[in-house]
Design an enzyme around this catalytic site. Structure first.
Site, PDB file in Angstrom:
ATOM      1  CB  SER A 152      -0.931   0.020   1.221  1.00  0.00           C
ATOM      2  OG  SER A 152      -0.179   0.059   2.413  1.00  0.00           O
ATOM      3  CE  LYS A 204      -4.102   1.425   4.332  1.00  0.00           C
ATOM      4  NZ  LYS A 204      -3.755   0.960   2.974  1.00  0.00           N
TER       5      LYS A 204
END
Length: 679
Positions: free
Chosen positions: A576, A619
């Site tokens: 990521s 996130k």
């Protein structure tokens, strides 16, 4: 040598102990299943011939006691009141909408199945006979449909699910025997009763061999019909008990996994029991010990069933991902039988040595890291993700639950101190950095302890009645967390990324630096193989598109690049950070500083296409905690973005992109801005 013969009076048979007689009487009063009652009778007979002084007697006596104490048939009735369930869940937890929705879905299915009456199809070519049977069965509470012949009945069977068919034998178009055969193929679970005025032994035998559940003759006795239908449908319902779901709550610590399990049990009206699986290493702790010694015991599951006294509780297997394994076996493998709805109907504990039905137990497992679970076990679980709380949800939880409880525990109830919302927000932002509320609970407890000390400092009981931001700061000291992500970076090559860990979402710095060299890429920060490959992919993409970014195609020939992610003592890996590393390199090579308050997440291909990542909500919550106002995501994560709460959409700007090049101007300042002095 003289031998003396002992009389029977000198060598009496062992007397039956009083405990044995009590067990025998107790077993007779219990409604044990037939196979368990047979085992008990056999063991009691064996004990009656065993000397009470030998170890086998104590083992057998304890075994019979366990068999009689288990709730083979005892269960609690579920509360099927939607309004009550919603009220309990809403009152005990803020947020967690998807978890509440999943429970309501389970309850909806259970309510529909329990409330629906059995469906009966009456088939007869005589209208008066159909009407009479329909009237009688409807008065019994069944849902009844009728058909004039076998062909019409077969059409209804294709469209509807019937529990029972009552059909005449002689009819036009299709007789009852043909209907019996064809309906059995379409719906094997449907039971069929043949009714005829031309009863013969041969037709009865043929009907039973073809699959008929019962055979009645005309003129039919209504009492006999009622009794037959009642027995068939009642027995069928008992053969198909409802199965409990197997949920797995996963997410960061402190997000309410255990407490939501307790709320579920309260909402359903079931008994709740929590068992910690952390550090469990012996498989016998779950499956039990064989009856080879006096100290043998059943496993934790059977012990819990005896302690609770019902066979359908809510059992929470806490920290299932922290089960260990060694030479004593793999306890995690035992979960395959315990949690599989197809196997736990016949769960076999080694001590009990008789199948116990666990299919009606509602199992809830909790885990912080699903990757530590074996794939076969994950396949048996329905994963429910706990992503963490927003600031508004934390404020609501603190106001409704944490503050009243902490004040009560510390004696601050006369009067109850008022915590200003600004003070609670300050504690959330400056003294905690978590996805859950466990740290927030500790900080509120620290404030309450200091207030209690103030109350007793001068021997009195006076303390501030209102906790504002200034008082909270003076009590807790300097703030522990700052919003560094919202500040402008002092040099190019520094970009903020978003990652996911066991503790929820986090913000990380990605730093890039250059020096003279011979085209070497240096990677530091305890990076895993996936992250190293992401860095190499980002560099190759820049080199392949150097002219598009205004760079010399040979820029890497006389230069070394160093990529570092701070906190090097912490291992880092995962797909990521590719786009974050790319933007850090672009910022360094073009001299364009990153915009303040921007963070990225996403993987990229060698051609620059952005690939979706997981943990989007976690996130974004981390970005909000860190003061970020813009988050860049791959276009492939649009479904997760659209599923976010409206308050998250309004609190932060979300930018979705398909190609990495689309984010350059979003993340990096314009070249003109780099000449301006920083604030």
């Amino acid at each position: 040598m003289i031998f003396f013969k002992r009389s029977d009076e000198e060598n009496p048979a062992p007397a039956k102990p009083q405990e044995l007689e009590e067990l025998r009487g107790r077993a007779k009063t219990l409604s044990l299943p037939e196979h368990i009652a047979a085992i008990v009778d056999k063991e009691l007979e064996k004990l009656s011939r065993t000397d009470p002084s030998v170890a086998e007697h104590a083992i057998g006596q304890g075994y019979v006691d366990w068999l009689c104490a288990l709730p083979w048939n005892a269960s609690t009735e579920d509360s099927l009141d939607f309004a009550r369930v919603e009220r309990i869940l809403s009152g005990s937890h803020a947020g967690l909408f998807h978890v509440k929705e999943r429970l309501l879905e389970f309850l909806a299915g259970r309510t529909l199945a329990a409330g629906a009456p059995p469906h009966v199809l009456v088939v007869d070519d005589e209208e008066i006979a159909r009407m009479n049977l329909e009237h009688v069965l409807k008065k019994e509470g069944y849902a009844v449909r009728t058909a004039a012949n076998g062909q019409e009945a077969l059409d209804l069977v294709r469209q509807w699910s019937f529990d029972l068919i009552v059909t005449d034998l002689k009819m036009d178009k299709m007789d009852g025997m043909t209907l019996l055969s064809e309906a059995g193929k379409l719906s094997p679970a449907t039971q069929i009763v043949i009714v005829t005025g031309y009863a013969t032994v041969q037709s009865a035998v043929q009907a039973m061999r073809t699959g008929a559940a019962h055979y009645l003759t005309k003129p039919i006795s209504l009492d006999e019909l009622r009794q037959t239908v009642r027995e068939l449908l009642g027995g069928r319902k008992a053969l198909v008990p409802s199965r409990g779901p197997v949920l797995c709550f996963t997410g960061p610590p402190g997000t309410g996994k255990t407490s939501i399990g307790m709320a579920i049990a309260e909402a359903l009206g079931r008994t709740f029991h929590r068992m910690s699986m952390a550090g469990l290493r012996d498989e016998a702790e779950l499956r039990g010990h064989r009856r080879t010694y006096v100290g043998a015991m059943p496993g934790k599951i059977i012990q819990a069933m005896r302690r609770l006294g019902v066979n359908n509780p809510v059992l929470m297997l806490d920290e299932i991902d922290k089960v260990g394994q060694d030479f004593r076996g793999d306890p995690g493998a035992a979960f395959l039988e315990i949690l599989d709805p197809e196997q736990n109907r016949q769960f076999l504990d080694l001590y009990i040595d008789a199948p116990f039905d666990l299919s009606q137990v509602m199992f809830i497992a909790t885990a912080n890291d699903l990757s530590k679970l074996d794939a076969p076990l994950r396949d048996r679980l329905e994963i429910v993700n706990f992503p963490g709380y927003t600031e508004a949800e934390k404020l609501a939880i603190a106001t409704r639950h944490l503050i009243p409880r902490q004040c009560a525990e510390h004696g601050l109830v006369h009067p109850l101190p008022e915590f200003a919302p600004e003070a609670v927000r300050g504690i959330i932002r400056d003294y905690t950095n978590e996805a859950g509320v466990r740290g927030l609970d500790r900080e509120i407890g620290a404030v309450c302890r200091k207030l209690a000390r103030i109350a007793l400092a001068d021997g009195g009981a006076r303390y501030p009645s209102r906790v504002d931001t200034a008082l909270a700061t003076s009590l807790l000291g300097p703030r522990r967390f700052t919003h560094s992500a919202a500040q402008e970076h002092v040099r190019p090559g520094v970009v903020h990324g978003l990652v996911w860990s066991d503790a929820g979402g986090e913000i990380v710095l990605v730093e890039a630096a250059s020096m003279k060299g011979a085209g070497q890429l240096i990677l530091t920060g305890s990076l895993g193989e996936v992250l190293k490959e992401s860095a190499q992919t980002a560099l190759s993409y820049i080199r392949g598109n150097a002219e598009a970014f205004g760079l010399d195609p040979d820029f890497f020939a006389a230069m070394d690049l160093h990529i570092h992610i701070p906190a090097g003592a912490i291992p880092k890996d995962g797909p990521s950070a590719g786009i974050t590393i790319l933007m850090a390199l672009l910022s360094l090579l073009t001299g364009r500083r990153a915009r303040p308050g921007v963070a990225l997440t996403g993987e990229m291909s060698l051609g620059g296409m952005l690939l979706p990542v997981s943990g989007v909500r976690e996130k974004i919550l981390a970005a909000l905690r860190g003061g970020v106002d813009t988050v860049c995501l791959p276009e492939g994560n649009r479904p997760e973005v659209e599923a976010l709460e409206p308050e998250l959409h309004s609190a932060i700007r979300l930018v979705l992109a398909r190609e990495a090049s689309e984010l350059a101007d979003v993340v990096l300042q314009t070249p003109k801005a780099t000449t301006e002095p920083t604030a």
